[in-house]
Structures are given as structure tokens and as C-alpha cells.
Design an enzyme around this catalytic site. Structure first.
Site, PDB file in Angstrom:
ATOM      1  N   TYR A 148      11.878 -22.526  14.163  1.00 28.03           N
ATOM      2  CA  TYR A 148      13.014 -21.763  14.696  1.00 28.03           C
ATOM      3  C   TYR A 148      14.350 -22.354  14.268  1.00 28.03           C
ATOM      4  O   TYR A 148      14.546 -23.566  14.272  1.00 28.03           O
ATOM      5  CB  TYR A 148      12.955 -21.727  16.222  1.00 28.03           C
ATOM      6  N   ASP A 193       5.104  -8.688  20.118  1.00 23.40           N
ATOM      7  CA  ASP A 193       3.702  -9.026  19.852  1.00 23.40           C
ATOM      8  C   ASP A 193       2.976  -9.033  21.194  1.00 23.40           C
ATOM      9  O   ASP A 193       2.795 -10.082  21.811  1.00 23.40           O
ATOM     10  CB  ASP A 193       3.587 -10.406  19.182  1.00 23.40           C
ATOM     11  N   HIS A 212       3.642  -4.855  16.068  1.00 21.24           N
ATOM     12  CA  HIS A 212       2.362  -5.095  15.374  1.00 21.24           C
ATOM     13  C   HIS A 212       1.361  -4.231  16.132  1.00 21.24           C
ATOM     14  O   HIS A 212       0.654  -4.713  17.016  1.00 21.24           O
ATOM     15  CB  HIS A 212       1.952  -6.567  15.471  1.00 21.24           C
ATOM     16  N   ILE A 270      -2.789  -3.114  -3.949  1.00 25.02           N
ATOM     17  CA  ILE A 270      -2.297  -2.310  -5.072  1.00 25.02           C
ATOM     18  C   ILE A 270      -1.701  -1.003  -4.548  1.00 25.02           C
ATOM     19  O   ILE A 270      -1.980  -0.580  -3.421  1.00 25.02           O
ATOM     20  CB  ILE A 270      -3.423  -2.002  -6.089  1.00 25.02           C
ATOM     21  N   GLY A 271      -0.883  -0.355  -5.386  1.00 23.69           N
ATOM     22  CA  GLY A 271      -0.143   0.825  -4.960  1.00 23.69           C
ATOM     23  C   GLY A 271      -0.989   1.902  -4.317  1.00 23.69           C
ATOM     24  O   GLY A 271      -0.649   2.442  -3.250  1.00 23.69           O
ATOM     25  N   ALA A 328      -0.015  -5.646   1.202  1.00 25.00           N
ATOM     26  CA  ALA A 328      -0.185  -6.640   0.130  1.00 25.00           C
ATOM     27  C   ALA A 328      -1.180  -6.200  -0.934  1.00 25.00           C
ATOM     28  O   ALA A 328      -1.635  -7.029  -1.710  1.00 25.00           O
ATOM     29  CB  ALA A 328      -0.637  -7.971   0.735  1.00 25.00           C
ATOM     30  N   LYS A 353       3.254  -5.771   6.673  1.00 23.16           N
ATOM     31  CA  LYS A 353       3.061  -6.718   5.555  1.00 23.16           C
ATOM     32  C   LYS A 353       1.979  -6.263   4.584  1.00 23.16           C
ATOM     33  O   LYS A 353       0.985  -6.941   4.344  1.00 23.16           O
ATOM     34  CB  LYS A 353       2.736  -8.129   6.068  1.00 23.16           C
TER      35      LYS A 353
END
Ligand code: 5IU
Length: 264
Positions: free
Chosen positions: A217, A39, A63, A99-100, A97, A95
Site C-alpha cells: 500500500y 471483493d 470481481h 488470445i483475441g 489474458a 484481467k
């Protein structure tokens, strides 16, 4: 499930996902189950860390949308070259999230064109099976190379809603396409004893217990003995004031020792 997963070597021969088989091969060859999470804001820092830590990892997690000076030519192309030089896979932690139809576009288009270069990506199960279908269609349309998807079955953050029935339903969704959906981001081994889902686990650190913003952690050994196949470590290795090479070796050694102990 408390059944001990088999060796990486045997799973390399039998896993339904070509991408997972390639991943196990790298892990066995390099003797590492460490994924370093990068990151970082600058492409120079990103690429420098990848080149120096490459020998110790099986996967780098990125990312790319936090890199201030991102361009496809100056970030993705050298990153792909380094993945060949050091033999690791790239995991853009996107990530998804939606619709297809939308995730298919997000996976293939825009300035990142993730599917072209990222061997692994991940998605929330929240939208239902269409999200897997959309991403799989995007992969098939753009490339002949192996691509794999991890569903977010559990999260490391305090108060996560991805527990219990949500986690179970996420596992059920993954069963619909195990050639593409090869595992989970999770804190524990998931699936039945006769199934093989690769478990990649963030929220691993040997020095801190939390970060003040909800991250929690666990140690490498807690993660691996609980069924994690690959530990994901960010700030424990590249955080402020750390020596990244020394820390990468420390986490790699700890991860491999815990894996060998689990096989016994
Ligand atoms: N990450 C988590 N927990 C999760 C998921 C993703 O920490 O449950 I899903 C990401 C966030 C960050 C990395 O990119 O993994 C962990 O970084 P640190 O090791 O620096 O906490």
C-alpha cells in the site's frame, strides 16, 4: 513522465475515448477520484455497499466471479440500476489474458456477459495486440454504449514482473486504439506529455503497508502526486471492523485534496 496532468475538466473535453470523457464528467460533477473495490462474497453485501457508498465514488470495481450467490438477474440488473441512481461507472476487474478470439467470447458470453454491463474492463498486454482487437470487436458487436479498456501496465504486488520494458511495451500497445484503450492500471503516470492515458491505481491504503499476501500500500497522496488519476481502495474502506461510509468520505476527501494540490 513528470509532467503534471491537466485538470479533469479539460481532459473531459479532449480525451479520445468517449468512455473516458464520460468518466471525467462524473468525477467533476461528484468531485471524486475514488474507486471502491468490492471483493465480497454475497450479493446482498455487494449491493448494500454500492447503494450506501455510491455518492462518494466515480467507479465501483467488481470481481463478480467471487460472488457465491451470483445470478445475472439478481446482481447485474440491480447493479446497473444503482449505477444510474448514483451516477457511477462499473469496472469488472476481469484481467483478460488470452488470445483475441477467446477473450472476445469471455467478454461477451457465459453467465457474466461482462460487456453488456461493465463500462470498464482490463487486460494483460502479454498476448499482444490481438487481445485489444478481440475485446474491441466484442464491445462493438454487443452494445452501442461507451466501453473502455485499461491495460495492466504495472501492478501493486511485491515482485511484480510488469516493470521496465514490459511496462513500456504495454504503453506502446495502448497507442494502437486510444478510442477504446483509454488508460492503464499503473502506479505512475505513463505516456508522453501530449498523450492522455487515464491512470487507475490499486494498492492504496492509509492505515496498512501490506496485507501478508504480497499487496503493498501507498498513501492516496503518494499515488495522486505520482500521476494517478483515480485511486482504487478496497479493504481500507470495506475491510473488517471499518465504517465504510466514514472511510469512503476520508479517502474521497484525501483523493480530491491531492488532485487539487497537483493542479497548482
Ligand atoms: N488489484 C491490486 N493490485 C493490482 C491490480 C489489481 O490490488 O496491481 I492490476 C486489485 C486486487 C483487489 C484490489 O481487487 O485491486 C485492491 O484491494 P485492497 O485495496 O483491498 O488491497
Amino acid at each position: 513522465s513528470n509532467i503534471t496532468p491537466k485538470s479533469y475538466e479539460s481532459r473531459m473535453a479532449t480525451h479520445p475515448s468517449p468512455l473516458a470523457r464520460r468518466l471525467f464528467k462524473i468525477m467533476v460533477e461528484k468531485q471524486t477520484n475514488l474507486c471502491v473495490s468490492l471483493d465480497v462474497y454475497s450479493k446482498a453485501e455487494l449491493l448494500q455497499l454500492v447503494d450506501t457508498l455510491g455518492p462518494y465514488v466515480c467507479v465501483f470495481k467488481t470481481h463478480v466471479d467471487i460472488v457465491d450467490d451470483f445470478s445475472y438477474e439478481s446482481v447485474v440488473e440491480p447493479l446497473v440500476a444503482l449505477s444510474k441512481k448514483h451516477n457511477f461507472l462499473i469496472f469488472e476487474d476481469r484481467k483478460f489474458a488470452d488470445i483475441g478470439s477467446t477473450v472476445k467470447s469471455q467478454y461477451t458470453s457465459g453467465i457474466y456477459k461482462i460487456v453488456r454491463w461493465s463500462h470498464i474492463t482490463n487486460a494483460h498486454a502479454l498476448p499482444g495486440p490481438g487481445i485489444i482487437d478481440g475485446l474491441y470487436a466484442g464491445a462493438k458487436e454487443v452494445t452501442d454504449d461507451e466501453r473502455g479498456l485499461l491495460l495492466l501496465a504495472e501492478m501493486s504486488s511485491k515482485g511484480s514482473l510488469a516493470t521496465g520494458e514490459y511496462t513500456d511495451k504495454t504503453v506502446a500497445l495502448a497507442r494502437g486504439n486510444t478510442e477504446f484503450t483509454f488508460g492503464f492500471i499503473a502506479q505512475n503516470r505513463l505516456g508522453e506529455p501530449d498523450e492522455d492515458f487515464v491512470i487507475m491505481t490499486p494498492g492504496v491504503g492509509l492505515d496498512a503497508k501490506s496485507d501478508g499476501l504480497g499487496q503493498q500500500y501507498r498513501t492516496v497522496d503518494e499515488a495522486v502526486s505520482g500521476g494517478s488519476d483515480i485511486v482504487i481502495v478496497g479493504r481500507g474502506i470495506i475491510g473488517k471492523g471499518r465504517d465504510p461510509i466514514a472511510e469512503a468520505k476520508r479517502y474521497r476527501d484525501a483523493g480530491w485534496a491531492s488532485y487539487l494540490a497537483r493542479l497548482k
